[in-house]
Design a protein around this motif. Structure first.
Motif, PDB file in Angstrom:
ATOM      1  N   LEU A 171      26.698  44.028  93.131  1.00 31.72           N
ATOM      2  CA  LEU A 171      25.412  43.823  92.190  1.00 31.72           C
ATOM      3  C   LEU A 171      25.433  42.462  91.562  1.00 31.72           C
ATOM      4  CD1 LEU A 171      26.179  46.828  89.569  1.00 31.72           C
ATOM      5  CD2 LEU A 171      24.505  46.636  91.483  1.00 31.72           C
ATOM      6  N   GLY A 212      30.232  45.991  92.968  1.00 34.04           N
ATOM      7  CA  GLY A 212      29.339  47.338  92.451  1.00 34.04           C
ATOM      8  C   GLY A 212      29.980  48.591  92.545  1.00 34.04           C
ATOM      9  N   GLU A 268      27.311  48.038  86.331  1.00 33.33           N
ATOM     10  CA  GLU A 268      25.909  47.541  85.858  1.00 33.33           C
ATOM     11  C   GLU A 268      25.974  47.216  84.401  1.00 33.33           C
ATOM     12  OE1 GLU A 268      20.958  48.898  85.873  1.00 33.33           O
ATOM     13  OE2 GLU A 268      22.367  49.695  87.126  1.00 33.33           O
ATOM     14  N   SER A 313      21.338  45.853  93.946  1.00 33.93           N
ATOM     15  CA  SER A 313      22.531  46.154  94.706  1.00 33.93           C
ATOM     16  C   SER A 313      22.352  46.155  96.242  1.00 33.93           C
ATOM     17  CB  SER A 313      22.878  47.492  94.389  1.00 33.93           C
ATOM     18  OG  SER A 313      24.053  47.978  95.331  1.00 33.93           O
TER      19      SER A 313
END
Length: 552
Positions: A269, A336, A342, A367
């Motif tokens: 991410l 991620g 997140e 992502s």
């Protein structure tokens, strides 16, 4: 070189965000890389292909490298493809009394290969094999293998990786010898932390060249030579031809290669927060640096949920003309696979912008698969960027307001003979700092940030002024400690892979602390003993070389 638009920072993806952050610093895509080494065609004698000034390949080899300030002009290049060729080439040089320099990826920041005293350059760029060695239960990688090729081969073949650097074209030869760190290091440690063995061409007291393999096994009589290649710097002890990697915590007696090195996160991410120059007065500039430094002071332990975060806070110099671009970008690269990744990443970006004012731009969170994210990050960093000067610092604390003011003054100045200049603070700590300081030759094990100070230009006529500008910036940032980041409460020296000869110059290092302590701390006497044992004739030397306890 065509410089990408400084407005590209508004791209709204992770890797495009990271790429924009770096591209705004004037770094072109990965296709504009340094000239690769020509493919060798061995000649009689067995010491590799010999390329002399009359050979049409000489010019490409002479200018091969990322820093165009330096041109290598030896009597000959020897293009090495095997360990035995390296042994013969070194032996020939010793017998004929010719000074040697060694290069693999040609990313050295100082003029090692181009030193006029060097009469023979051994180029290992063609030694780039990556394979699993069942006998040693380790991955064998040759010194000329470039990082992105290594990552792709390890990932495609076995689903494993090394926590090395973010540049695609850096080769392992010098990278590992200097420690090696990158986007996965906060979670996986330094690349050298996973080194099991190293093959080195050394020269004994009688002048005989030979290849030896040293391992980390406690019973190995050559273990100290292995240790020296976990952070002791390249070009100090011999010619590294091959490395073998197996993580120290790999299962004992395991023969499954997929379990012998760490697995990368399958998803990455990222996002970015950018601060327009028109919003960035001195107070706001201080606040961003303060936020970033304090965040890393709080979140760089091995138990933080942020060990999977790699971030760069990039402070840009004002261009001489045209679009002023952003003053600061903060780009991110984060594991991620955590269910809260997140949320953590958004919180981090908000913390960096807290209390800054103005209208910072937050890119969307994006992502991508790990290998794709690594390629984009490398593509934003690598290029044939021309002429540059670079300095470094390990930071135990973020820069204070007085240091931020110095950076603000220099980076907003006009009349600097540069095309692009920047100061970047990279995330450090995490698992790196769990390794005892004497377990490897990488002695800097309690910092939270690694800082890079860089000036880049194209015109050779600007060399003196451009180097001087960066020297003064760095000196003034560390004015209270003699112009360099002396190991102490706030700073912890410099990174040997970002070598800087000014550290050994009393005009720029007035601290009274020798350059050896800045780069090696308490490891230096031990490195000297290794040097005396394995290079007693001091065959392998350069401006910032380890010297033996007693040069014969």
């Amino acid at each position: 070189m065509t410089v990408p638009s400084r407005r590209s920072f508004v791209a709204g993806t992770l890797t495009a965000g990271a790429a924009a952050g770096l591209a705004a610093a004037g770094v072109a895509p990965a296709h504009a890389r340094s000239t690769p080494a020509p493919t060798p065609h061995p000649t009689p004698g067995g010491g590799g292909t010999v390329v002399t000034p009359g050979d049409p390949r000489y010019a490409a080899l002479s200018t091969r490298g990322s820093n165009k300030r330096f041109t290598a002009q030896p009597d000959a290049f020897r293009l090495i493809t095997t360990t035995q060729e390296a042994v013969r080439a070194v032996g020939d040089a010793v017998r004929t009394g010719r000074r040697i320099a060694v290069r693999s990826g040609a990313h050295c920041y100082e003029n090692v290969a181009g030193d006029p005293a060097v009469r023979l350059v051994l180029d290992l760029g063609a030694m780039d094999a990556v394979r699993y060695d069942a006998r040693r239960r380790a991955f064998m990688i040759e010194a000329g293998a470039q990082l992105m090729d290594v990552y792709k081969k390890l990932d495609a073949g076995w689903g494993v990786t090394l926590p090395g650097g973010t540049s695609a074209t850096v080769a392992l030869g010098g990278h590992i010898a200097g420690g090696g760190y990158g986007a996965l290091s906060r979670s996986l440690g330094l690349a050298a932390d996973h080194l099991y063995a190293v093959e080195v061409v050394v020269v004994d007291a009688a002048g005989r060249a030979r290849a030896v393999v040293a391992t980390r096994e406690r019973t190995d009589p050559r273990r100290e030579l292995w240790w020296a290649h976990t952070g002791g710097g390249g070009g100090n002890f011999g010619v590294v031809t091959r490395y073998w990697f197996r993580s120290p915590d790999a299962p004992r007696h395991c023969t499954d290669p997929t379990r012998l090195l760490p697995r990368p996160p399958r998803a990455i991410l990222g996002g970015m927060v950018s601060f327009p120059r028109e919003d960035m007065d001195r107070t706001s500039f201080r606040q961003v640096i303060r936020n970033h430094g304090r965040w890393h002071e709080r979140n760089s332990g091995a138990d933080t949920p942020y060990t999977g975060l790699y971030s760069g806070l990039v402070l840009y110099g004002r261009p001489e003309s045209g679009d002023p671009g952003p003053a600061i970008n903060c780009y991110t690269y984060m594991d991620g696979t955590r269910p809260d990744a997140e949320q953590l990443l958004r919180a981090y970006l908000r913390d960096i912008a807290e209390g800054v004012g103005g209208t910072p731009y937050f890119s969307p969170i994006n992502s991508q698969p790990w290998i794709a994210a690594a390629e984009y990050l490398a593509g934003a960093q690598d290029s044939d960027i021309g002429r540059h000067k670079l300095k470094s610092a390990y930071l135990r604390r973020g820069h204070n307001d007085a240091q931020a003011d110095v950076l603000y003054t220099y980076l907003n100045s006009t009349g600097n003979r540069h095309d692009l200049s920047n100061v970047t603070f990279h995330s450090y700590g995490g698992r790196i700092n769990t390794v005892p300081g004497d377990a490897t030759a990488s002695a800097h094990r309690d910092s939270v940030l690694k800082a890079i100070y860089m000036n880049t230009w194209q015109d050779p006529a600007a060399d003196e002024a451009s180097v001087d500008w960066l020297r003064r910036l760095y000196r003034d940032v560390f004015a209270t400690t003699g112009g360099v980041p002396v190991p102490g409460r706030d700073t912890d020296g410099c990174y040997i892979n970002y070598s800087d000869i000014d550290a050994a110059d009393p005009r720029w290092n007035t601290s009274g602390v020798p350059w050896q302590r800045l780069y090696y701390k308490d490891a230096y006497p031990r490195l000297q003993r290794v040097k005396a044992a394995w290079d007693p004739r001091n065959v392998f030397r350069h401006a910032l070389a380890v010297t033996p306890e007693r040069v014969r």
